[in-house]
Design a protein around this motif. Sequence first.
Motif, mmCIF file in Angstrom:
data_model
loop_
_atom_site.group_PDB
_atom_site.id
_atom_site.type_symbol
_atom_site.label_atom_id
_atom_site.label_comp_id
_atom_site.label_asym_id
_atom_site.label_seq_id
_atom_site.Cartn_x
_atom_site.Cartn_y
_atom_site.Cartn_z
ATOM 1 N N CYS A 333 0.836 -1.197 0.000
ATOM 2 C CA CYS A 333 0.000 0.000 0.000
ATOM 3 C C CYS A 333 0.871 1.247 0.000
ATOM 4 O O CYS A 333 0.636 2.185 -0.741
ATOM 5 N N GLN A 334 1.894 1.206 0.848
ATOM 6 C CA GLN A 334 2.805 2.351 0.921
ATOM 7 C C GLN A 334 3.453 2.607 -0.426
ATOM 8 O O GLN A 334 3.517 3.741 -0.890
ATOM 9 N N ARG A 340 2.165 6.723 -6.776
ATOM 10 C CA ARG A 340 1.197 7.712 -7.223
ATOM 11 C C ARG A 340 1.782 9.111 -7.054
ATOM 12 O O ARG A 340 1.646 9.962 -7.908
ATOM 13 N N GLU A 341 2.478 9.279 -5.943
ATOM 14 C CA GLU A 341 3.078 10.578 -5.675
ATOM 15 C C GLU A 341 4.135 10.887 -6.738
ATOM 16 O O GLU A 341 4.223 11.997 -7.251
ATOM 17 N N TYR A 368 2.452 17.937 -17.339
ATOM 18 C CA TYR A 368 3.788 18.000 -16.752
ATOM 19 C C TYR A 368 3.791 17.121 -15.511
ATOM 20 O O TYR A 368 2.922 17.256 -14.649
ATOM 21 N N LEU A 369 4.724 16.189 -15.432
ATOM 22 C CA LEU A 369 4.845 15.333 -14.250
ATOM 23 C C LEU A 369 5.833 15.998 -13.301
ATOM 24 O O LEU A 369 7.023 16.142 -13.621
ATOM 25 N N ILE A 370 5.317 16.414 -12.154
ATOM 26 C CA ILE A 370 6.106 17.271 -11.270
ATOM 27 C C ILE A 370 7.359 16.570 -10.783
ATOM 28 O O ILE A 370 8.459 17.114 -10.843
ATOM 29 N N ASN A 371 7.187 15.371 -10.312
ATOM 30 C CA ASN A 371 8.311 14.741 -9.642
ATOM 31 C C ASN A 371 9.293 14.101 -10.613
ATOM 32 O O ASN A 371 10.442 13.865 -10.265
ATOM 33 N N LEU A 372 8.815 13.802 -11.808
ATOM 34 C CA LEU A 372 9.725 13.180 -12.782
ATOM 35 C C LEU A 372 10.368 14.214 -13.678
ATOM 36 O O LEU A 372 11.320 13.931 -14.385
ATOM 37 N N ASN A 373 9.838 15.427 -13.665
ATOM 38 C CA ASN A 373 10.349 16.517 -14.499
ATOM 39 C C ASN A 373 10.328 16.135 -15.982
ATOM 40 O O ASN A 373 11.313 16.331 -16.699
ATOM 41 N N ILE A 374 9.239 15.549 -16.425
ATOM 42 C CA ILE A 374 9.092 15.304 -17.859
ATOM 43 C C ILE A 374 7.690 15.733 -18.276
ATOM 44 O O ILE A 374 6.817 15.928 -17.435
ATOM 45 N N MET A 375 7.516 15.888 -19.579
ATOM 46 C CA MET A 375 6.211 16.242 -20.104
ATOM 47 C C MET A 375 5.645 15.067 -20.879
ATOM 48 O O MET A 375 6.381 14.303 -21.479
ATOM 49 N N THR A 376 4.349 14.946 -20.850
ATOM 50 C CA THR A 376 3.709 13.886 -21.614
ATOM 51 C C THR A 376 2.612 14.497 -22.467
ATOM 52 O O THR A 376 2.191 15.624 -22.227
ATOM 53 N N VAL A 377 2.188 13.733 -23.457
ATOM 54 C CA VAL A 377 1.154 14.240 -24.341
ATOM 55 C C VAL A 377 0.100 13.160 -24.578
ATOM 56 O O VAL A 377 0.420 11.973 -24.629
ATOM 57 N N LYS A 378 -1.145 13.610 -24.640
ATOM 58 C CA LYS A 378 -2.225 12.719 -25.053
ATOM 59 C C LYS A 378 -2.856 13.346 -26.283
ATOM 60 O O LYS A 378 -2.833 14.567 -26.437
ATOM 61 N N VAL A 427 10.817 3.075 -6.021
ATOM 62 C CA VAL A 427 9.433 2.716 -5.731
ATOM 63 C C VAL A 427 8.993 1.479 -6.495
ATOM 64 O O VAL A 427 7.824 1.128 -6.475
ATOM 65 N N GLY A 428 9.930 0.853 -7.179
ATOM 66 C CA GLY A 428 9.616 -0.420 -7.821
ATOM 67 C C GLY A 428 8.794 -0.305 -9.074
ATOM 68 O O GLY A 428 7.952 -1.142 -9.350
ATOM 69 N N ILE A 429 8.996 0.762 -9.851
ATOM 70 C CA ILE A 429 8.340 0.844 -11.155
ATOM 71 C C ILE A 429 9.289 0.215 -12.163
ATOM 72 O O ILE A 429 10.460 0.591 -12.237
#
Lengths: 684, 323
Positions: A333-334, A340-341, A368-378, A427-429
């Motif tokens: 859970c943690q 998610r964070e 913009y993903l804050i913690n990863l410092n990358i941008m994504t597009v849909k 975080v195990g991704i």
Amino acid sequence: MSSEALKKRKGKVLRADGGTPEVKRGRGDGDQQDARVYTEELELEGRDPEQDYNQYKQTCDSLATLMGEIQELKAGGAKEGSTDVEHRRLQSCIHFMNLKKLNRLAHMRLKKGRDQTHEAKQKVDVLHLQLQNLLYEVMHLQKEISKCLEFKSKHEEIDLVSETEFYEEAPEEISRPLLTKEDPHQLTLARLDWELEQRKRLAEKYSESQTTKEKIQKSIEVKKEHLSSLQPGLNAIMQASLPVQQYLSMPFEQTQKQTEVARHLPPALYVLFVQAKAYGQACDKNLSVSISGDVDEAKALSKPPEDSQDDESDSDAEEEQEKTKRRRPTTGCQLDDKRREMLRRHPLSLCLDLKCKDGSVLHLYFYYLINLNIMTVKTKVSTCTDLSTAISAGELLNSETLLNCLYSNDQGQETPNPANRYQFDKVGIVTFADYVSELGHPYVWVQDLGGLHFPGDAPEGVRVGSALSASHMEATMKLLRGRLQSRLALHKQFTSLEHSIVPVSSESQHLFPAKVISRLARWTTIGHQDYMDLTFTRHATNVGLVKEADLFFMAVVERGTARLQAAVVLNPRYPEVSPLFSLSLNWKGEHSGCTDDNLRAMESEVNVFKSELQGPHPGHQLLTNQLARLCVCLDVYLETDGEDNSVEGPREFPREKMCLRTVRGPNRLKPFKYNHPQGFFSHR
Amino acid sequence: MGPIELLHMSVFSQSFSPCGKYLAAGNNYGEIALFSLSAALGPDANELSQKPILTFAAHEGPVFALLSTDSHLLSAGNGEISAWSWAELIKKNVKAAWTRRPNYKSSLEIPEINAMAINPADNSLAVGGGDNNVHIMDLENGVFKSVLRGHTDYIHCLSVRERAAELLSGGEDGAVRIWDTRTSQCVHCVEVYKYETCARPQYGKWISCLTTDSDWMLCGGGPSLSLWHLRSMSPTSIFPLSGCQRQATFYQDVILTVGEGQCVSHCLMGGEVKAQIPCTPHSINSLAINTNSTEHRVVTVGGSSDHIDVFTNLSYRAFSLRF
């Protein structure tokens, strides 16, 4: 001890006298005994050991001679008890007595020597002990002395003004030069006094400044209040001016609002916002930019960093408490929370709408993903006309793959920021690809548009920020529009392909003869694995021309009993990268482009000489023209085959195409090239 | 040259330089590539030394034939023959020494040249190809001095029998014609497909490979590869090979032959197939043996691939040169 010894000695003396010892002892217990005692000890002192030794030797010698005489006599026949013998025996006895005495004396001497040695030894021990005590004392004192020497006074840490400065500046009553010049101790004390004096003065000054500062602050606040009281009045004026703005069609207000919101955009999105807006104003009227998302949340995010730090420390403390108070939640859970964070998006997103001439719109949502410092597009595509659903076209406008490989090898599955790898490990991704459908694709060009630069494998001119974004804007927008148009064109073509019609536009009519008998029988989409499993695509897959991101199709062209399968690889960058055909013909046995030279020639006819098939720029008709040529080539292949005239009966495929020669060259290729105005087929 | 062009490349012809250190190979795009054998066979050979040291566009159409004289490389393209000086090519100067065209009659399509052979007796070059005729060119002055007419379809292959002053030609019409080089007359015509032991009607009748050695001739194509005794004009051994053979040659005591099929076949004179050595191309157009240099004595094989396989030992493929 001495008395005992005396007794013993006495005893011995008595014994030496001969007779029965018991009687004599009993008698010897009388008073006179003391007087009679002759102290052998005294005698001992008076004698010289050397002399004794000589005497002992002499005695022994005379004893020996006496014994020798006695023996002679006895040998001579002297009787027992004869005078001569008796006399000598007496003499021998005396000598024995003498020997005994000497022995006693020697013993006593030894004893005395021993006693003396013992005494001396004890004396030495006592002295040694004293010496040790003294040494210890000395050591202790030395330690004390060094401790004293090492003592540090607090005043040494204080930085004092130098001596000369001190004498110059300090007043007489503090410096007292008469006293201090001589005595360094007094000097130090005086300097400390001076330091204290100075510090007191500075503290006073500090408090003074504090009060003036407060005064100034108060005055500032008063002024601020005054300014804010102006705001409602200004607002009223603004409100009043709105109709005028509308009337004059000057959307100041709207742009202002947008800019206001844009202030809360993260830097990357802001760069994109500014650049896209600028590009839209300057070069491309069909490009519109808007911001969507929760502004308040964004505001909360962009608060000064102090607060957030506090928050963090607080939450840390809370976490600590939680840990101690209750049982920790399960690690899974943690981890989920942490993931998610880590993958959190900025609450604001940017929406770019690219309009095409035919009215279809490509919507691009940038996050913009804050913690990863990358941008994504849909992406999303909306068309003005309702597209009839072609099954094989399903993948074409799929938002997941629509923008795949806009630039070569940019599949947008892995994060371009190398730092993310380590964050993921924590975080195990396993891979970002698992989250792409939810978060959008982190294409490299998206990062470029946002001015984010990550060092890649190939070093190039490094630009960051707006310059990077600006340098990519135009090319990327053109590519995006081109991609949408090519996909829409393909979509339309696929619809007719599925109805077994190969659409040939009027511009491309001259590429093909009027009569083509082979027909497209089937057009289906297949999977990557299906494609890889086909045997006749081996040569293409072996040289690495096929990637998983490509789209795969199977076309079947039929004429009579002949059935030609064509596996098609459609690169996402079509038509810039042309489709790749691999052929397999089922007619008089199984042939494939790998093994049959003529089928290989047909493959190269569509794959290599594609530039003739491109049609009008930008080549949206390439795929259909390739298919049309494939039908023509199959006609030629079938009609020119079976040259053998010995086979009786009508041919399955009568020769209808005009060919100059049916075979040519060492590998006996068929004429696949169509010459337009004359209408005959020749060899390459 | 993009990956797709490489994928669809075929190597049609090969020739070694007079010094034996270089290999020239012609492909279907009209290009000739020069490979350095001394680099590729050297002890410090790497990926790069298997690439050509020079690639140049020589002709419009495919280069079906290459031939080396003492000083020049002769290449045949669509209806023309060009000569390139080996010394200049090694220095990477690409300029044709001369280009000649045989006198063709037809106008619609330029006939290709499928085979060339040098007759050292009178220093002439025999050229055979798409117009069904053999043209003889004098190498001294570059004049086409005679034309040998007789074939009814295009010519696949040529072979010179120097001792008997004879020239042999094999063609799509299935005939092997033997010409007297002095009189330019056809002295014999063997229609191989008419011999029951050789014929394979399921393939066809063309003769695509032809080679001679004293009294012996090897020929094959549509019919099976067969060894002929020329004085008696009869086939002595038939080789049980599947597919059509495109080139065969005598080498020491064996016959090396290539064609359709992914292998080089080693045959014995008696008619047995001794070994079939696998190689890269699925069908092979050309096999060359370097006899010009003892230290670079290799067999090279090119076909429907951009790879040219090199055999340093006959029994296995050592490595591939790549366009």
